[in-house]
Motif scaffolding. Structure first.
Motif, PDB file in Angstrom:
ATOM      1  N   ARG A 165       1.624  -4.750   0.476  1.00 50.47           N
ATOM      2  CA  ARG A 165       2.761  -3.842   0.670  1.00 50.47           C
ATOM      3  C   ARG A 165       3.448  -3.574  -0.658  1.00 50.47           C
ATOM      4  O   ARG A 165       3.580  -4.459  -1.502  1.00 50.47           O
ATOM      5  CB  ARG A 165       3.758  -4.430   1.671  1.00 50.47           C
ATOM      6  N   ALA A 166       3.883  -2.357  -0.802  1.00 50.50           N
ATOM      7  CA  ALA A 166       4.707  -1.921  -1.921  1.00 50.50           C
ATOM      8  C   ALA A 166       5.543  -0.767  -1.387  1.00 50.50           C
ATOM      9  O   ALA A 166       5.270  -0.267  -0.282  1.00 50.50           O
ATOM     10  CB  ALA A 166       3.835  -1.489  -3.101  1.00 50.50           C
ATOM     11  N   PRO A 167       6.577  -0.320  -2.104  1.00 50.17           N
ATOM     12  CA  PRO A 167       7.380   0.796  -1.584  1.00 50.17           C
ATOM     13  C   PRO A 167       6.514   2.001  -1.209  1.00 50.17           C
ATOM     14  O   PRO A 167       5.776   2.533  -2.034  1.00 50.17           O
ATOM     15  CB  PRO A 167       8.319   1.118  -2.762  1.00 50.17           C
ATOM     16  N   GLY A 168       6.569   2.379   0.080  1.00 54.95           N
ATOM     17  CA  GLY A 168       5.822   3.538   0.558  1.00 54.95           C
ATOM     18  C   GLY A 168       4.358   3.292   0.816  1.00 54.95           C
ATOM     19  O   GLY A 168       3.617   4.240   1.103  1.00 54.95           O
ATOM     20  N   GLU A 170       1.294   0.563   2.647  1.00 52.91           N
ATOM     21  CA  GLU A 170       0.877  -0.617   3.418  1.00 52.91           C
ATOM     22  C   GLU A 170      -0.628  -0.549   3.623  1.00 52.91           C
ATOM     23  O   GLU A 170      -1.144   0.440   4.145  1.00 52.91           O
ATOM     24  CB  GLU A 170       1.578  -0.694   4.771  1.00 52.91           C
ATOM     25  N   ASP A 207       3.441   6.710   2.466  1.00 51.75           N
ATOM     26  CA  ASP A 207       4.537   7.638   2.774  1.00 51.75           C
ATOM     27  C   ASP A 207       4.322   8.943   2.016  1.00 51.75           C
ATOM     28  O   ASP A 207       3.516   9.014   1.079  1.00 51.75           O
ATOM     29  CB  ASP A 207       5.880   7.024   2.363  1.00 51.75           C
ATOM     30  N   ALA A 210       3.749   9.217  -1.846  1.00 53.89           N
ATOM     31  CA  ALA A 210       3.450   7.884  -2.402  1.00 53.89           C
ATOM     32  C   ALA A 210       2.120   7.914  -3.140  1.00 53.89           C
ATOM     33  O   ALA A 210       1.225   8.713  -2.825  1.00 53.89           O
ATOM     34  CB  ALA A 210       3.421   6.848  -1.291  1.00 53.89           C
TER      35      ALA A 210
END
Length: 333
Positions: A165-168, A170, A207, A210
């Motif tokens: 996981r990282a911002p935006g 998975e 996202d 992303a």
């Protein structure tokens, strides 16, 4: 000289085209309504070709089911099924006496080997709300030396599947390794269990806008990205529209950039087995003679027979996620 990261782009069909060592992949995505007393759809089945209903009507299909959607008892030999249950439940029963209910991100990895009969039904357990169902079924080949191994299945429960996981971003690691994350082990005689097979199965969520870079891997690996949800994205700098696959060069890292909507992809990769493939219906062998033998063996033995009272059994509505294996070992979630 600049290396082209994209080897092939083509539209997704039904099923999706795959490369050795995979045989094919099917994405089932059905907006099932509320369930009735029998855990079938609380809706009219008129106008459906029950037992052979693969046409989307009202957003869903019955497949080979007549009361409950799904696939009543049918045989397999010579390959593996990897079933990724993203939404809804799947009820498993087989000729070895094993049974399971799994869903919500769980994965069942079954080695058919010398022969197994199983059923996969999609019980609509909720009576007061809709029962969306979504899954991938991936067929992974077995090499000649393992075509006739003992049948076996492994459950990869959702809670045990590692995620990056990282911002935006998975990424679920269903098979193989991604960075520091390694998937739970597949069945022991799987092609994926071979140290040098380089099999990986990932689901990737991005996202809108992303970015994520897929690391390079070993030369000689077949590697394909399946873009199944979203509008458009860039793969290795090239525009790819939704419902297309991109076979990519394994020796270069691939940047993925989502468009104006969230995007989801499935990645399948592995070193090819490189043996002849002869498939007829539910059997995958190396020669036509072996296919004939598979049919003869099934007609003679029924691969152990069917120990359940119906060909489309389901568990009780209140049954939770569990697996009971042929050796009696039981897992509950």
């Amino acid at each position: 000289m600049q290396v082209n990261p994209i080897l092939r782009i083509e539209p997704l069909g039904f099923p999706w085209k795959t490369d050795d060592p995979f045989l094919f992949c099917v994405h089932h995505d059905d907006a099932y309504p509320r369930g009735n007393q029998a855990m079938g759809p609380a809706a009219s089945l008129a106008g459906r070709e029950l037992g052979q209903d693969f046409t989307v009507k009202d957003g869903w299909r019955m497949y080979h089911g007549e009361t409950v959607p799904g696939f009543p008892s049918h045989p397999h030999r010579g390959f593996e099924t990897v079933t990724v249950a993203r939404r809804g439940f799947i009820d498993h029963f087989d000729s070895l006496g094993a049974a399971a209910r799994f869903g919500g991100g769980d994965v069942q990895w079954m080695t058919a080997g010398r022969g197994v009969v199983h059923s996969e039904m999609f019980p609509l357990v909720e009576q007061d709300r809709d029962n969306p169902g979504e899954l991938f079924q991936i067929w992974l080949n077995l090499p000649r030396k393992d075509k006739l191994v003992e049948p076996h299945f492994t459950m990869l429960w959702n809670e045990s599947i590692p995620r990056v996981r990282a911002p935006g971003i998975e990424i679920a690691v269903i098979a193989g390794t991604l960075g520091a994350e390694t998937a739970p082990p597949p069945p022991p005689r799987s092609w994926a269990a071979q140290a040098d097979a380089n099999v990986a199965i990932l689901t990737i969520k991005l996202d809108a806008h992303a970015r994520w870079t897929l690391p390079a891997t070993t030369a000689g690996t077949n590697r394909t990205l399946y873009f199944f949800r979203g509008s458009s994205m860039r793969v290795g700098g090239q525009l790819v529209k939704a419902n297309h696959s991109a076979r990519v060069n394994p020796e270069v890292e691939i940047e993925l950039v989502a468009g104006d909507e969230p995007c989801e992809l499935l990645l399948l990769q592995g070193r090819p087995i490189g043996e002849p493939v002869v498939q007829h219906g539910p059997f995958v062998m190396n020669t036509p003679q072996e296919i004939q033998r598979a049919f003869a063996d099934y007609q003679t033995t029924q691969f152990g027979g069917w120990p359940w009272p119906t060909h489309d059994p389901v568990h009780a509505r209140t049954q939770g996620r569990f697996a009971r294996h042929a050796d009696g070992k039981t897992e509950h979630k």
